[in-house]
Design an enzyme around this catalytic site. Structure first.
Site, PDB file in Angstrom:
ATOM      1  N   CYS A 107     -38.350 -66.951 -36.611  1.00  0.00           N
ATOM      2  CA  CYS A 107     -39.006 -65.894 -35.840  1.00  0.00           C
ATOM      3  C   CYS A 107     -40.503 -65.892 -36.148  1.00  0.00           C
ATOM      4  CB  CYS A 107     -38.395 -64.542 -36.194  1.00  0.00           C
ATOM      5  SG  CYS A 107     -39.311 -63.157 -35.496  1.00  0.00           S
ATOM      6  N   LYS A 147     -45.546 -63.046  10.315  1.00  0.00           N
ATOM      7  CA  LYS A 147     -45.426 -64.501  10.240  1.00  0.00           C
ATOM      8  C   LYS A 147     -44.377 -64.800   9.175  1.00  0.00           C
ATOM      9  CE  LYS A 147     -47.937 -68.806  10.145  1.00  0.00           C
ATOM     10  NZ  LYS A 147     -47.181 -69.524   9.111  1.00  0.00           N
ATOM     11  N   CYS A 175     -41.240 -62.341 -38.196  1.00  0.00           N
ATOM     12  CA  CYS A 175     -40.715 -62.037 -39.527  1.00  0.00           C
ATOM     13  C   CYS A 175     -40.300 -63.271 -40.316  1.00  0.00           C
ATOM     14  CB  CYS A 175     -39.552 -61.049 -39.436  1.00  0.00           C
ATOM     15  SG  CYS A 175     -38.066 -61.790 -38.738  1.00  0.00           S
ATOM     16  N   LYS A 198     -53.510 -64.747   7.402  1.00  0.00           N
ATOM     17  CA  LYS A 198     -52.713 -64.873   6.185  1.00  0.00           C
ATOM     18  C   LYS A 198     -52.959 -63.741   5.187  1.00  0.00           C
ATOM     19  CE  LYS A 198     -51.225 -68.837   5.319  1.00  0.00           C
ATOM     20  NZ  LYS A 198     -50.320 -69.912   5.625  1.00  0.00           N
ATOM     21  N   CYS A 250     -36.600 -56.792 -38.100  1.00  0.00           N
ATOM     22  CA  CYS A 250     -37.787 -57.529 -37.648  1.00  0.00           C
ATOM     23  C   CYS A 250     -38.808 -56.542 -37.067  1.00  0.00           C
ATOM     24  CB  CYS A 250     -37.402 -58.562 -36.596  1.00  0.00           C
ATOM     25  SG  CYS A 250     -38.824 -59.370 -35.844  1.00  0.00           S
ATOM     26  N   CYS A 308     -33.950 -63.520 -32.682  1.00  0.00           N
ATOM     27  CA  CYS A 308     -34.214 -63.355 -34.107  1.00  0.00           C
ATOM     28  C   CYS A 308     -33.072 -62.507 -34.655  1.00  0.00           C
ATOM     29  CB  CYS A 308     -35.549 -62.642 -34.297  1.00  0.00           C
ATOM     30  SG  CYS A 308     -35.763 -61.954 -35.943  1.00  0.00           S
ATOM     31  N   GLU A 353     -47.631 -59.652  14.937  1.00  0.00           N
ATOM     32  CA  GLU A 353     -46.229 -59.748  14.494  1.00  0.00           C
ATOM     33  C   GLU A 353     -46.175 -60.432  13.135  1.00  0.00           C
ATOM     34  OE1 GLU A 353     -44.077 -62.737  17.082  1.00  0.00           O
ATOM     35  OE2 GLU A 353     -45.956 -62.530  18.173  1.00  0.00           O
ATOM     36  N   TYR A 399     -39.495 -65.092  18.753  1.00  0.00           N
ATOM     37  CA  TYR A 399     -40.858 -64.599  18.973  1.00  0.00           C
ATOM     38  C   TYR A 399     -41.539 -65.166  20.223  1.00  0.00           C
ATOM     39  CZ  TYR A 399     -41.789 -68.677  15.885  1.00  0.00           C
ATOM     40  OH  TYR A 399     -41.819 -69.912  15.299  1.00  0.00           O
ATOM     41  N   ASP A 418     -41.747 -66.658   6.832  1.00  0.00           N
ATOM     42  CA  ASP A 418     -41.798 -67.908   6.097  1.00  0.00           C
ATOM     43  C   ASP A 418     -40.466 -68.640   6.237  1.00  0.00           C
ATOM     44  OD1 ASP A 418     -43.223 -69.669   4.696  1.00  0.00           O
ATOM     45  OD2 ASP A 418     -43.195 -68.590   2.797  1.00  0.00           O
TER      46      ASP A 418
END
Ligand code: IVH
Length: 679
Positions: A425, A117, A428, A331, A448, A443, A115, A245, A119
């Protein structure tokens, strides 16, 4: 007395009906009525209970909304310890586990149950004579905290156990009399995981951001924080979820899989991916399959829980430390790793946005080598307080660019260098600006070269011209060789031009040119999107194309005219106007107009011109805002009240007084379906 009797009767019926629909929605995933209709049943129940407060029971759906703020959480001893699981990180460790338990349970063909797991965090739920009475956290495994009131706010947790049908229990292979007796007159303990879906988490963070508050780091901590609120009303706002579960109580089950089946008929949402697995090979296959789907799931998982399915064997295998021998957490590769920041550089994107990027020492994150992570913007650099030389935690989630989640400041060396966001920038050399209310620096130079190049990548990309076989690398080669200066130049390329470039032979050159030629025919929406105008994403490009139907009309529209397009605000309107006012862009459009074939939008656009619409009640398949937007796009008007001038009233569920008024005035009333047909 009669009134009270009638009310009692109605209350019982309403509770049963609401519970039934909760079960259809949360457990079977097959709702039969809309949220709005269900809400109206709940309202009726609340009204009756308001009139007869003595008739309120603890399992009433009205009792979810969150009671009084608590001074502290009471401690609750667990009936049986809440254990944890041993982790296995790869196939080798998994095989070792099978080897160990096979020795302890020789001569047995082991069957497993796999099943997700999830979190989140584990809770125990105790039902006494079917009613939810105590809900607690895991705590130290022996004693937890009483969070009953907060858990009651979770719709996926039933306040009263569902009474299963005899046939349902027989199908599981159990004795109906025994199960029903315990459920009705005894105590049942269920365990499962409380969690927050990714979409709820993202929504909360969007709101935090809007309000200028700190964002939460992950769904699990946010969910845990919500349950540890002493004020249940706050927990109620958090829209938590629950999957069951484990059935602790003995109802005659002999296998873990039967527990899942039982939990479902008792009214709990269970893992729909969970499955019986015939042996180690089947477990590995299942693990691979879920790993692939992981990112697509609505909630975060970090692996599988694999248990020995036969309860007798599971019990015989016993417990080591705090973990049962008969189950493991298998895991998935981690999504985080640590690395060191070698440098921080700034990239310039298509719309001139400057993005700081951390250059990292190579780190393996779940099998992928990561050497760069985005730092998003200046504010994020400040929030993280990241410096060159720092050790950081890097996260890779799904397909998105890895990002730095935390700096391990304890590991900072004295030489760590602070980073100062550039005032010019980096490509440029022109000024960079941060517009009000925006996190990004841009910028300002329209010429540019970095922006220009990114603009070309965008132009050929999938959602724009979709020139297959023409990626960033080839665009770079074409620009560097001087073959492409503007986007229009792609279409003038000949196979022999490509042959001058490294890596091209006759076949590949012909193929790419054919692909470029094939992409010449393009819809107006895609064409607008491909121009890469700031604030014009795919959706806005679509709206603009639908509204104007023709490029010329869009080009010469005023800021006010552009704002008439639903979904286009002042910011986008100004940006569009600016773009088309720029001489170089006008030249580009003229050149493109000669080489590409833009398909005009069919002129459906104004078919509701002159018509006024009013909306009332709840719409099922479209939001009210989206419906209004559609009307405006088609040239119609939307008003908030019904009058003689109204042409159509669109009536959803629970339409109120507006419907009466429309009928009185002879205004045409449309159902949702009729409205959708019309548009
Ligand atoms: S069974 C003996 N099943 O993982 C422990 N746990 O490391 C029995 N978890 O505290 C737990 N999804 O918070 C089980 N489908 C699942 C689970 C699950 C998540 C969590 C749970 C538990 C931890 C164990």
């Amino acid at each position: 007395m009669d009134d009270r009797k009638e009310a009692k009767n109605r209350i019982e019926k309403l509770k049963a009906e609401i519970n039934h629909h909760r079960y259809l929605y949360h457990v079977l995933d097959k709702p039969e009525i809309s949220d709005a209709a269900l809400d109206s049943l709940k309202h009726e129940l609340a009204r009756l209970e308001g009139q007869f407060p003595k008739l309120v029971t603890p399992d009433s759906p009205t009792q979810r909304v969150g009671g009084q703020t608590l001074p502290f959480f009471k401690k609750v001893p667990h009936r049986a310890p809440m254990l944890s699981l041993e982790d296995v990180f790869d196939e080798g460790e998994f095989t070792d586990w099978i080897g160990r338990i096979s020795k302890l349970a020789p001569n047995e063909k082991l069957e497993f149950f796999g099943e997700l797991k999830i979190d989140g965090f584990a809770v125990s739920l105790v039902y006494t004579t079917s009613i939810f009475t105590i809900g607690s956290t895991r705590g130290d495994g022996q004693t937890g905290e009483d969070v009953t009131e907060n858990l009651k706010t979770i719709e996926a947790i039933p306040l009263r156990l569902r009474e299963p049908k005899e046939s349902e229990i027989k199908n599981i292979g159990l004795d109906p009399a025994r199960v029903i007796k315990t459920v009705k007159s005894g105590e049942v303990e269920v365990r499962g995981e409380v969690f927050m879906t990714k979409s709820v988490f993202e929504k909360i963070n969007r709101e935090q951001k809007k309000r200028g508050l700190a964002e939460y780091s992950n769904p699990r901590n946010t969910a845990a924080g919500s349950i540890r609120q002493l004020n249940p009303a706050l927990a109620a706002q958090r829209k938590l979820d629950f999957l069951a579960y484990d059935l602790v109580t003995d109802l005659g089950q002999t296998e873990h899989s039967q527990e899942h089946d039982l939990l479902k008929v008792l009214g709990f949402k269970t893992d729909k991916y969970a499955d019986k697995l015939s042996g180690a090979a089947a477990v590995k296959k299942f693990w691979e399959a879920i790993k692939k789907q992981r990112e697509k799931l609505a909630w975060e998982i970090d692996g599988l829980v694999v248990s020995v399915n036969k309860n007798q064997t599971y019990a015989k295998l016993g417990v080591v430390g705090k973990a049962p021998r008969g189950a493991v957490a298998f895991k998935f590769p981690g999504k985080e790793s640590t690395s060191k920041v070698k440098d921080i550089v700034v990239q310039v994107g298509r719309t001139g946005v400057l993005t700081p990027v951390a250059i990292l020492e190579p780190a393996d994150i779940g099998g992928v080598t990561v050497t760069r992570a985005t730092l998003h913007n200046e504010d994020e650099i400040r929030r993280l307080d990241v410096r060159v030389g720092d050790t950081v935690i890097v996260q890779r989630a799904g397909d998105v660019i890895p990002d730095v989640v935390r700096v391990l400041t304890n590991l900072r060396s004295q030489n760590a260098k602070e980073f100062h966001f550039p005032k010019k920038c980096p490509v440029c050399g022109q000024t960079v600006m941060r517009a009000e209310g925006e996190a990004a620096h841009r910028c300002v130079n329209k010429n540019c070269p970095a922006q220009h190049r990114e603009g070309l990548y965008h132009f050929v990309s999938k959602k724009a011209f979709n020139i297959i076989g023409l990626g960033a690398e080839i665009v770079d080669k074409l620009v560097d060789a001087g073959l492409v200066k503007t986007a229009a130049d792609f279409f003038g390329l000949k196979p022999k031009d490509l042959l001058e470039l490294e890596g091209f032979a006759e076949v590949s050159a012909n193929k790419l040119i054919a692909s470029i030629q094939k992409s010449k025919k393009i819809s107006l929406a895609r064409f607008i999107y491909s121009l890469g105008i700031i604030h014009v994403g795919e959706e806005t490009a679509n709206l603009l194309a639908m509204y104007f139907g023709d490029l010329k009309d869009l080009m010469f529209s005023s800021v006010e005219g552009l704002q008439k397009v639903p979904g286009v605000g002042e910011k986008a309107a100004r940006s569009i106007k600016n773009w088309f006012d720029f001489k170089d862009n006008q030249h580009l459009i003229a050149k493109l107009d000669n080489v590409v074939e833009i398909q005009k939008m069919p002129k459906v656009a104004k078919k509701l011109a002159g018509k006024t619409f009013v909306f009332t009640g709840t719409l099922e398949t479209i939001t009210r805002d989206a419906a209004k937007e559609k009307v405006r796009l088609l040239g119609g008007d939307v008003s908030s009240s019904v009058s003689k001038e109204t042409d159509y009233l669109v009536a959803g569920e629970n339409a109120g007084s507006k419907l009466d008024k429309a009928t009185e005035l002879g205004v045409k009333v449309l159902s949702e379906r009729e409205f959708l047909k019309l548009i």
